[in-house]
Design a protein around this motif. Structure first.
Motif, PDB file in Angstrom:
ATOM      1  N   HIS A 118       0.843  -1.195   0.000  1.00 12.74           N
ATOM      2  CA  HIS A 118       0.000   0.000   0.000  1.00 12.74           C
ATOM      3  C   HIS A 118       0.883   1.252   0.000  1.00 12.74           C
ATOM      4  O   HIS A 118       2.033   1.204   0.436  1.00 12.74           O
ATOM      5  N   PRO A 119       0.345   2.366  -0.478  1.00  8.48           N
ATOM      6  CA  PRO A 119       1.114   3.625  -0.432  1.00  8.48           C
ATOM      7  C   PRO A 119       1.533   3.966   0.996  1.00  8.48           C
ATOM      8  O   PRO A 119       0.759   3.784   1.936  1.00  8.48           O
ATOM      9  N   GLY A 120       2.735   4.426   1.149  1.00 11.34           N
ATOM     10  CA  GLY A 120       3.221   4.787   2.481  1.00 11.34           C
ATOM     11  C   GLY A 120       3.564   3.595   3.345  1.00 11.34           C
ATOM     12  O   GLY A 120       3.644   3.726   4.576  1.00 11.34           O
ATOM     13  N   ASP A 121       3.732   2.439   2.726  1.00 12.26           N
ATOM     14  CA  ASP A 121       4.066   1.224   3.468  1.00 12.26           C
ATOM     15  C   ASP A 121       3.044   0.894   4.546  1.00 12.26           C
ATOM     16  O   ASP A 121       3.372   0.419   5.640  1.00 12.26           O
ATOM     17  N   ASN A 122       1.755   1.153   4.228  1.00 15.45           N
ATOM     18  CA  ASN A 122       0.690   0.852   5.184  1.00 15.45           C
ATOM     19  C   ASN A 122       0.118  -0.544   4.936  1.00 15.45           C
ATOM     20  O   ASN A 122      -1.075  -0.720   4.671  1.00 15.45           O
ATOM     21  N   GLY A 123       0.991  -1.534   5.022  1.00 19.85           N
ATOM     22  CA  GLY A 123       0.529  -2.908   4.853  1.00 19.85           C
ATOM     23  C   GLY A 123       0.591  -3.372   3.403  1.00 19.85           C
ATOM     24  O   GLY A 123       0.976  -2.628   2.496  1.00 19.85           O
ATOM     25  N   ARG A 124       0.195  -4.625   3.192  1.00 19.95           N
ATOM     26  CA  ARG A 124       0.203  -5.233   1.866  1.00 19.95           C
ATOM     27  C   ARG A 124      -1.076  -6.021   1.667  1.00 19.95           C
ATOM     28  O   ARG A 124      -1.639  -6.564   2.618  1.00 19.95           O
TER      29      ARG A 124
END
Length: 205
Positions: A118-124
């Motif tokens: 996800h954008p901003g490394d907010n999970g996958r």
């Protein structure tokens, strides 16, 4: 068979996280039919919108088709008194179906392991199921378990059979008592290629 395999390989591009524009978008929809995309079966219309159950239903398509083919072969042998060894015909028929649709079956099995960030490394999330987070918990953990079982009981046995047939080819054809049987049993693997290129069937998977 080679044409279908090429189409399935090209259809892999549609799974990339790319905003495809027309006419490429429409082309991929058409390729999905020829590539036997399991999502086209719309199993969620029958079992509901449950990601785990949907994956299980897609995973049992290949084994169920194999059982059906074996029953047809045995039925033809018993009812119609068809000549030929049932085991040889079953392996050739099931192997041929798996060879044609191997790419689609394999990609469907790998689906829980293919994720995007996800954008901003907010999970996958899973590429095929964006609503499912790739956190090895809940639905994702169950889907990983289902796919792992499918790899062990469907993918690996088929690949082992292909390896066995290829490695044993030279030995079998040099023995008059086994050459014809081996070639009939694995006709799906060897008949497209010249004898000197017998190993190419496994490579094109």
């Amino acid at each position: 068979g080679l044409t279908v395999t090429a189409i399935q390989t090209l259809n892999i591009l549609s799974s990339l996280a790319v905003g495809w524009q027309e006419p490429v978008k429409t082309m991929f929809k058409g390729l999905a039919i020829a590539a036997f995309n399991p999502e086209l079966l719309q199993v969620e219309c029958t079992v509901g919108n449950n990601s785990v159950v949907n994956l299980i239903m897609r995973q049992i398509i290949a084994p169920a088709a194999s059982v059906y083919i074996c029953l047809v072969v045995v039925g033809r042998k018993l009812i119609l008194k068809h000549d030929g060894e049932a085991l040889v015909e079953m392996i050739n028929a099931v192997g041929g179906v798996f060879q044609v649709f191997f790419v689609a079956i394999f990609l469907n099995t790998l689906a829980p392991f293919i994720c995007y960030s996800h954008p901003g490394d907010n999970g996958r999330s899973m590429s095929s199921e964006p609503a499912v987070l790739c956190n090895n918990e809940g639905d994702h953990a169950a889907m990983v378990a289902v796919s792992s079982v499918a790899l062990v009981i469907v993918i690996l046995p088929y690949l082992s059979l292909i390896l066995f047939a290829t490695v044993r080819y030279q030995y079998a054809i040099n023995r008059p008592d086994s050459s014809a049987r081996h070639l009939k049993m694995f006709r799906f693997l060897f008949f497209r290629y010249q004898p000197k290129c017998y190993w190419y069937g496994g490579v094109t998977l």
